[in-house]
Design an enzyme around this catalytic site. Structure first.
Site, short mmCIF file in Angstrom:
data_model
loop_
_atom_site.label_atom_id
_atom_site.label_comp_id
_atom_site.label_asym_id
_atom_site.label_seq_id
_atom_site.Cartn_x
_atom_site.Cartn_y
_atom_site.Cartn_z
N SER A 1 9.00 -36.85 64.24
CA SER A 1 9.02 -36.38 65.63
C SER A 1 9.73 -37.35 66.57
O SER A 1 10.51 -36.91 67.42
CB SER A 1 7.60 -36.12 66.12
OG SER A 1 7.06 -35.00 65.47
N LYS B 1 -5.94 -32.75 65.05
CA LYS B 1 -5.63 -31.49 65.74
C LYS B 1 -6.88 -30.75 66.24
O LYS B 1 -6.81 -30.02 67.22
CB LYS B 1 -4.81 -30.57 64.82
CG LYS B 1 -3.39 -31.04 64.60
CD LYS B 1 -2.60 -30.03 63.78
CE LYS B 1 -1.17 -30.50 63.61
NZ LYS B 1 -0.29 -29.46 63.07
N ASP C 1 2.79 -24.69 66.65
CA ASP C 1 3.17 -24.54 65.23
C ASP C 1 3.48 -23.09 64.88
O ASP C 1 4.51 -22.79 64.28
CB ASP C 1 2.05 -25.05 64.32
CG ASP C 1 1.93 -26.57 64.34
OD1 ASP C 1 2.95 -27.26 64.49
OD2 ASP C 1 0.80 -27.08 64.20
N LYS D 1 -12.22 -16.31 52.37
CA LYS D 1 -11.52 -16.99 53.47
C LYS D 1 -10.44 -16.07 54.06
O LYS D 1 -10.24 -16.03 55.28
CB LYS D 1 -10.90 -18.28 52.94
CG LYS D 1 -10.92 -19.43 53.90
CD LYS D 1 -10.79 -20.73 53.13
CE LYS D 1 -9.68 -21.59 53.66
NZ LYS D 1 -9.40 -22.74 52.78
N GLY E 1 11.01 -24.35 55.47
CA GLY E 1 10.08 -24.77 56.52
C GLY E 1 10.62 -25.73 57.56
O GLY E 1 9.93 -26.03 58.54
P1 ATR Z 1 -3.18 -26.03 55.90
O1 ATR Z 1 -3.76 -26.47 57.21
O2 ATR Z 1 -1.89 -26.71 55.55
O3 ATR Z 1 -3.06 -24.54 55.82
P2 ATR Z 1 -5.62 -26.00 54.38
O4 ATR Z 1 -6.36 -25.60 55.59
O5 ATR Z 1 -6.21 -27.04 53.49
O6 ATR Z 1 -4.17 -26.53 54.76
O7 ATR Z 1 -5.32 -24.67 53.52
C1 ATR Z 1 -4.65 -24.73 52.32
C2 ATR Z 1 -4.37 -23.31 51.83
O8 ATR Z 1 -3.60 -23.39 50.63
C3 ATR Z 1 -5.61 -22.51 51.47
O9 ATR Z 1 -5.37 -21.16 51.71
C4 ATR Z 1 -5.74 -22.78 49.96
O10 ATR Z 1 -6.43 -21.80 49.25
P3 ATR Z 1 -8.06 -21.81 49.14
O11 ATR Z 1 -8.58 -21.40 50.49
O12 ATR Z 1 -8.37 -20.82 48.09
O13 ATR Z 1 -8.43 -23.22 48.78
C5 ATR Z 1 -4.30 -22.76 49.56
N1 ATR Z 1 -4.06 -23.51 48.33
C6 ATR Z 1 -4.01 -24.85 48.18
N2 ATR Z 1 -3.76 -25.17 46.89
C7 ATR Z 1 -3.63 -23.99 46.22
C8 ATR Z 1 -3.35 -23.64 44.86
N3 ATR Z 1 -3.14 -24.59 43.92
N4 ATR Z 1 -3.26 -22.33 44.54
C9 ATR Z 1 -3.46 -21.37 45.47
N5 ATR Z 1 -3.73 -21.64 46.77
C10 ATR Z 1 -3.82 -22.93 47.13
#
Ligand code: ATR
Length: 290
Positions: free
Chosen positions: A29, A78, A114, A168, A255
């Site tokens: 940033s 955040k 974001d 979720k 991204g």
């Molecule tokens: P962020 O703020 O970057 O979104 P987060 O709140 O930790 O990070 O969320 C991560 C997301 O990636 C979640 O939807 C998670 O799925 P779960 O809710 O089932 O944990 C998903 N995610 C992370 N690793 C994953 C994996 N190996 N396969 C599928 N989904 C994954």
């Protein structure tokens, strides 16, 4: 939403800006915003500020005392920052996270740029019109919440959240159900719903450096020729994007633009001037070494 630029420059004659987080030394940033300020001809500084967990309240007080015009907020603050602000904008409140704070003569307002930054990037780099589109989002975490909120402002025909943890996904859909046609499903059901998708967005960290060989779904199930987008910018193009393009003829969107436009919105809120997006992009790409 309107933001006035009345509070700058500070009595020091400069606009003071920064980013708080931990870790912070690798943040891109400062280089991006410094280039932006220079291009706008604004005197000031944008500094990285290392803030340990538990020190957010004192930091926000210091922002008021030192007359910073604003700061960005990154991990892990955040959410924690919200209780220390005077006002929180509707989207940031719904998302439950603030990444940008604007200081108007001591009144601190929290925003989340974001999600809207992501949508501005998607529209300017991949698909100009989102209205009527069927959008599928993989992941139901914090990043997904921001994107869902911003996408629903564009009147898509449907938004489907796909997540490993199905509950979720359903909760996220429930939180936004008043804003459009939105549904949450488990990753195991994706095959039943992916047909007819116009835009597929990965918000999970699957495929991020150093696990660049991983993919959240099998590209073989992706409809041919659709838009596939990934929030990850390290690598600039994930394996999911590269295989969607080579095997399914998809238009791909990485991204890095989300990062640029979340910053562009923040700079616009602080200065009231249009952000020099191309200059900010060039500074970022140079510092990423690409
Ligand atoms: P962020 O703020 O970057 O979104 P987060 O709140 O930790 O990070 O969320 C991560 C997301 O990636 C979640 O939807 C998670 O799925 P779960 O809710 O089932 O944990 C998903 N995610 C992370 N690793 C994953 C994996 N190996 N396969 C599928 N989904 C994954």
């Amino acid at each position: 939403m309107t933001v006035t630029a009345a509070a700058w420059p500070s009595p020091s004659g400069n606009i003071l800006l920064g980013v708080i987080g931990s870790p912070i030394s690798h943040s891109k940033s400062p280089v991006m915003h410094t280039a932006g300020l220079n291009a706008l001809g604004i005197q000031g500084a944008y500094v990285p500020l290392h803030v340990a967990q538990g020190k957010v309240g004192e930091t926000i007080q210091a922002i008021r005392t030192l007359n910073f015009r604003g700061i960005n907020v990154t991990l892990p603050h955040k959410l924690a920052v919200i209780e220390h602000l005077d006002r929180v904008d509707r989207a940031a409140e719904a998302i439950g996270a603030v990444n940008t704070i604007v200081n108007d003569n001591g009144i601190l307002t929290g925003y989340n740029t974001d999600g809207i930054g992501y949508v501005r990037s998607l529209k300017s780099e991949a698909v100009s019109e989102l209205s009527g589109k069927r959008i599928m989002i993989i992941g139901a975490g914090g990043a997904s919440r921001g994107i869902v909120d911003a996408l629903l402002q564009e009147s898509p025909s449907a938004v489907i959240i796909v997540n490993r943890d199905e509950e979720k996904a359903k909760r996220l859909a429930e939180d936004w159900k008043s804003r459009g046609d939105i549904k949450g499903i488990g990753l195991d059901q994706i095959g039943r719903y992916i047909g007819g998708t116009d835009i597929l967005i990965n918000t999970t960290s699957v495929g991020m450096h150093p696990h660049t060989g991983d993919m959240p779904i099998d590209p073989d199930i992706i409809p041919e020729g659709i838009v596939v987008s990934d929030l990850i910018y390290n690598p600039l193009h994930t394996r999911l994007l590269l295989e969607s393009r080579s095997r399914r003829g998809c238009t791909i969107h990485g991204g890095v633009g989300m990062f640029i436009y979340q910053g562009a919105y923040a700079l616009e809120y602080w200065t009231g001037m249009p952000a020099p997006v191309d200059v900010m992009r060039e500074a970022l790409m140079n510092s990423l070494g690409v």
